[in-house]
Design an enzyme around this catalytic site. Structure first.
Site, PDB file in Angstrom:
ATOM      1  N   ALA A   1     -15.985 -58.732 -18.649  1.00  0.00           N
ATOM      2  CA  ALA A   1     -15.968 -57.462 -19.361  1.00  0.00           C
ATOM      3  C   ALA A   1     -16.336 -56.359 -18.404  1.00  0.00           C
ATOM      4  CB  ALA A   1     -16.948 -57.490 -20.545  1.00  0.00           C
ATOM      5  N   GLY A   2     -15.818 -55.159 -18.679  1.00  0.00           N
ATOM      6  CA  GLY A   2     -16.089 -54.021 -17.815  1.00  0.00           C
ATOM      7  C   GLY A   2     -16.051 -52.738 -18.601  1.00  0.00           C
ATOM      8  N   GLY A   3     -15.851 -51.625 -17.895  1.00  0.00           N
ATOM      9  CA  GLY A   3     -15.898 -50.318 -18.541  1.00  0.00           C
ATOM     10  C   GLY A   3     -14.806 -50.122 -19.570  1.00  0.00           C
TER      11      GLY A   3
ATOM     12  N   VAL B   1     -11.609 -58.789 -20.508  1.00  0.00           N
ATOM     13  CA  VAL B   1     -10.467 -59.349 -19.796  1.00  0.00           C
ATOM     14  C   VAL B   1     -10.346 -60.832 -20.143  1.00  0.00           C
ATOM     15  CG1 VAL B   1      -9.356 -59.632 -17.559  1.00  0.00           C
ATOM     16  CG2 VAL B   1     -10.977 -57.763 -17.905  1.00  0.00           C
TER      17      VAL B   1
ATOM     18  N   ASP C   1      -9.983 -45.505  -8.505  1.00  0.00           N
ATOM     19  CA  ASP C   1     -11.108 -46.420  -8.322  1.00  0.00           C
ATOM     20  C   ASP C   1     -10.740 -47.535  -7.342  1.00  0.00           C
ATOM     21  OD1 ASP C   1     -13.702 -47.347  -8.689  1.00  0.00           O
ATOM     22  OD2 ASP C   1     -13.183 -48.577 -10.429  1.00  0.00           O
TER      23      ASP C   1
END
Length: 400
Positions: free
Chosen positions: A16-18, A22, A130
């Site tokens: 998981a991220g911002g 996933v 990014d």
């Protein structure tokens, strides 16, 4: 965990991220894909959906040798999602941790490959925003750039709009750190910082996110780890003024000026016990073995970076020539020419903010021990001050 996302059967959560979660999933024909599903708060934001729809349309057109292609998406789903081809291989950060710095030849090959990737992304009207070692997979056939189809959609939300730095300190261009308009030149700046990292250095040192962003804006990059023959190219990439940075196509002439025999940029993968297992495109939890063997076994074992915090890409920053305020997952930083304070969330009782005359933002941090600390930052424009006042409480809410 959902059983299916669109037409894809979910095998396991990768992390998981911002943006959200996933998953490793598989098409009905047996192809492995990495599916990113938006967080609920993003899915509820009409600005995110609108931008995500446009970014997906552009990302589908991105070609070239050095990207992970977008194969499917559904911006209209209850939780919008994006599927990219699953790329086995270590991230650049994991490879460097395992093998150490690259020499000049590999740095040139990496620089040329990333320049080709950025050229393909920019031709479709996208800006990555990014680029960093964790978003670069060193696949068997060369480096692949990930996550180029979602950055601007994330940046369009209230959590990452003007005045909030979307990206990774240490690789952020000065204009990103200052909350200004961003173009493809920001990706070129990040490419320069990535190559410094690949050489074993850090373009703007270490320390806090605020310190990294301050040095990116005000201090020259440290190229001491880089072979001197590459200094002209990296100095051009890391120019403070975006207009002075070369286009990706121009970087090819700097990194690979003489056509000739080409050594593939493929990573020489370490043994499986040398580097954490890779989950593409991003991941925070160790993978579990798939329920059945892949229909198309990879030529090399997949390798993943070490886990990291899920909210690294939510950072508020407000800065002027004499001071700055930063709010992130670790706490609050107040900085001026005469002082530097860093407070963890465990010490903070409250964070207060207000507008003051002459476009100043006043931030007050009250600690559990009763002490009070303040910092004033002047916005260049009244619209920027209004944005700071809108975004600061949203970012604080993420961590309180």
């Amino acid at each position: 965990m959902p059983e299916r996302i669109g037409a894809y059967g979910v095998e396991r959560e990768l992390g998981a991220g911002g943006m959200g979660t996933v998953y490793l999933a598989r098409s009905r024909g047996g192809r492995s894909v990495a599916v990113k599903v938006a967080r609920p708060e993003l899915a509820a934001d009409p600005h995110f959906r609108q931008r995500f729809r446009a970014e997906v349309a552009a990302a589908r057109r991105v070609g070239g040798f050095h990207t992970a292609p977008v194969v499917d998406a559904d911006p209209e789903a209850e939780a919008p999602w994006l599927a990219t081809a699953y790329i086995p291989g270590p991230t650049l950060s994991a490879l460097l941790a395992s093998e150490g710095p690259m020499g000049e030849e590999r740095l040139r090959q990496l620089g040329a490959a990333l320049a080709e990737a950025l050229a393909a992304i920019h031709r479709c009207g996208l800006v990555h925003r990014d680029l960093k070692p964790g978003n670069i997979i060193m696949a068997a056939d060369g480096p692949r750039v990930l996550d180029f189809g979602i950055a601007r959609a994330m940046e369009s939300t209230r959590l990452t709009s003007t005045g909030v730095a979307f990206g990774t300190p240490g690789f952020l261009a000065p204009e990103q750190a200052m909350g200004e308009e961003v173009s493809g030149a920001a990706d070129v700046f990040a490419l320069g910082a990535v190559l410094v990292a690949a050489a074993g250095g850090s373009a703007f040192g270490g320390g806090t996110p605020m310190g990294l962003m301050y040095r990116a804006v005000h201090e020259p990059a440290d190229l001491s780890s880089v072979p001197p023959s590459l200094w002209p190219a990296l100095l051009a990439c890391l120019a403070k003024d975006p207009a002075q940075r070369p286009a990706p196509e121009g970087l090819l002439d700097l990194f690979a000026p003489i056509p000739g025999a080409y050594t593939p940029t493929a990573a020489v993968l370490p043994p499986m016990d040398a580097v954490p297992l890779h989950r593409a495109p991003t991941a925070l939890a160790p993978p579990t073995p798939p329920a059945y063997p892949p229909a198309y076994p990879p030529a090399v074992p997949p390798v993943l970076p070490a886990p990291g915090p899920a909210d690294d890409d939510i950072v508020f920053t407000a800065a002027d020539a004499t001071g700055a305020v930063l709010v992130d997952a670790e706490g609050v930083v107040l900085e001026s020419d005469a002082r530097y304070f860093q407070f963890g969330w465990d010490r903070i009782s409250s964070v207060e903010y207000a507008a003051a005359p002459q476009k100043y933002l006043w931030v007050t941090v009250r600690l559990h021990d009763g002490s009070v600390h303040q910092q004033a930052v002047k916005a260049r424009r009244a619209s920027l001050l209004r944005t700071w006042l809108q975004d600061l409480p949203l970012v604080i809410e993420c961590f309180r």
